[in-house]
Design a protein around this motif. Structure first.
Motif, mmCIF file in Angstrom:
data_model
loop_
_atom_site.group_PDB
_atom_site.id
_atom_site.type_symbol
_atom_site.label_atom_id
_atom_site.label_comp_id
_atom_site.label_asym_id
_atom_site.label_seq_id
_atom_site.Cartn_x
_atom_site.Cartn_y
_atom_site.Cartn_z
ATOM 1 N N ALA A 1 0.828 -1.210 0.000
ATOM 2 C CA ALA A 1 0.000 0.000 0.000
ATOM 3 C C ALA A 1 0.858 1.254 0.000
ATOM 4 O O ALA A 1 1.878 1.326 0.684
ATOM 5 C CB ALA A 1 -0.917 0.005 1.224
ATOM 6 N N ALA A 2 0.404 2.243 -0.789
ATOM 7 C CA ALA A 2 1.050 3.549 -0.833
ATOM 8 C C ALA A 2 -0.035 4.616 -0.920
ATOM 9 O O ALA A 2 -1.009 4.459 -1.660
ATOM 10 C CB ALA A 2 1.988 3.658 -2.032
ATOM 11 N N LEU A 3 0.130 5.689 -0.181
ATOM 12 C CA LEU A 3 -0.825 6.787 -0.217
ATOM 13 C C LEU A 3 -0.771 7.460 -1.573
ATOM 14 O O LEU A 3 0.296 7.859 -2.041
ATOM 15 C CB LEU A 3 -0.514 7.806 0.883
ATOM 16 C CG LEU A 3 -1.426 9.027 0.962
ATOM 17 C CD1 LEU A 3 -2.865 8.629 1.244
ATOM 18 C CD2 LEU A 3 -0.921 9.984 2.037
ATOM 19 N N GLY A 4 -1.940 7.601 -2.205
ATOM 20 C CA GLY A 4 -2.006 8.226 -3.507
ATOM 21 C C GLY A 4 -2.540 9.638 -3.475
ATOM 22 O O GLY A 4 -2.070 10.504 -4.193
ATOM 23 N N HIS A 5 -3.511 9.885 -2.601
ATOM 24 C CA HIS A 5 -4.163 11.197 -2.590
ATOM 25 C C HIS A 5 -4.951 11.333 -1.291
ATOM 26 O O HIS A 5 -5.333 10.338 -0.685
ATOM 27 C CB HIS A 5 -5.114 11.280 -3.785
ATOM 28 C CG HIS A 5 -5.465 12.678 -4.199
ATOM 29 N ND1 HIS A 5 -4.577 13.511 -4.827
ATOM 30 C CD2 HIS A 5 -6.614 13.365 -4.104
ATOM 31 C CE1 HIS A 5 -5.165 14.660 -5.105
ATOM 32 N NE2 HIS A 5 -6.409 14.594 -4.672
ATOM 33 N N GLN A 6 -5.203 12.559 -0.879
ATOM 34 C CA GLN A 6 -6.023 12.830 0.301
ATOM 35 C C GLN A 6 -7.059 13.872 -0.043
ATOM 36 O O GLN A 6 -6.751 14.878 -0.675
ATOM 37 C CB GLN A 6 -5.166 13.338 1.456
ATOM 38 C CG GLN A 6 -5.993 13.702 2.667
ATOM 39 C CD GLN A 6 -5.175 14.358 3.756
ATOM 40 O OE1 GLN A 6 -3.958 14.377 3.711
ATOM 41 N NE2 GLN A 6 -5.855 14.906 4.730
ATOM 42 N N GLU A 7 -8.294 13.622 0.373
ATOM 43 C CA GLU A 7 -9.391 14.562 0.198
ATOM 44 C C GLU A 7 -10.086 14.689 1.546
ATOM 45 O O GLU A 7 -10.815 13.795 1.955
ATOM 46 C CB GLU A 7 -10.360 14.041 -0.871
ATOM 47 C CG GLU A 7 -11.528 14.948 -1.111
ATOM 48 C CD GLU A 7 -12.503 14.343 -2.108
ATOM 49 O OE1 GLU A 7 -13.563 14.957 -2.286
ATOM 50 O OE2 GLU A 7 -12.236 13.283 -2.674
ATOM 51 N N GLU A 8 -9.795 15.767 2.278
ATOM 52 C CA GLU A 8 -10.280 15.977 3.638
ATOM 53 C C GLU A 8 -9.894 14.766 4.494
ATOM 54 O O GLU A 8 -8.725 14.479 4.623
ATOM 55 C CB GLU A 8 -11.774 16.278 3.632
ATOM 56 C CG GLU A 8 -12.091 17.579 2.899
ATOM 57 C CD GLU A 8 -13.565 17.924 2.921
ATOM 58 O OE1 GLU A 8 -14.322 17.323 3.703
ATOM 59 O OE2 GLU A 8 -13.948 18.810 2.149
#
Length: 122
Positions: A52-59
């Motif tokens: 797993a890798a963080l791709g994007h954050q929305e709030e």
């Protein structure tokens, strides 16, 4: 026994995102930077299950790229609740920077894989 940040090691697995994955992440409605084309697993070395890798954050929603040797997908998660009492609290270096329900230990602060902009997909 306390675990120092130096004792935590990231999984060495990497993924190269394809054009469709980059387009999906770029289309999310958030004023956050886009991801790199290549990402590294942010879980601890030796973890169970997919990488797993963080791709994007929305709030309070985080979009994680998860992959195995044969497939990959992008899934929405909340931040891991470790280190704070409610999801509305401000995140800081004491909070686990992984997704809720992640395998392995909680990892405070950003891992070595920072989110950086990539070139637009044409």
């Amino acid at each position: 026994m306390s675990i120092s940040q130096e004792e935590l090691r990231n999984c060495p697995a990497r993924i190269t995102l394809d054009a469709a994955q980059l387009t999906f992440l770029d289309g999310l409605p958030a004023a956050a930077p886009s991801v790199q084309t290549e990402l590294g697993c942010e879980l601890e070395q030796g973890h169970d299950g997919s990488h797993a890798a963080l791709g994007h954050q929305e709030e309070n929603t985080t979009w994680w790229i998860q992959w195995t040797l044969s497939a990959s997908e992008i899934n929405p998660y909340a931040w891991c609740p470790s280190g704070h009492s409610s999801p509305a609290e401000r995140r800081d270096d004491k909070n686990c920077m992984l997704f809720t329900g992640h395998p392995g230990r909680h990892l405070p602060g950003r891992q070595s894989h920072e989110i950086e902009p990539h070139e637009s997909v044409q």
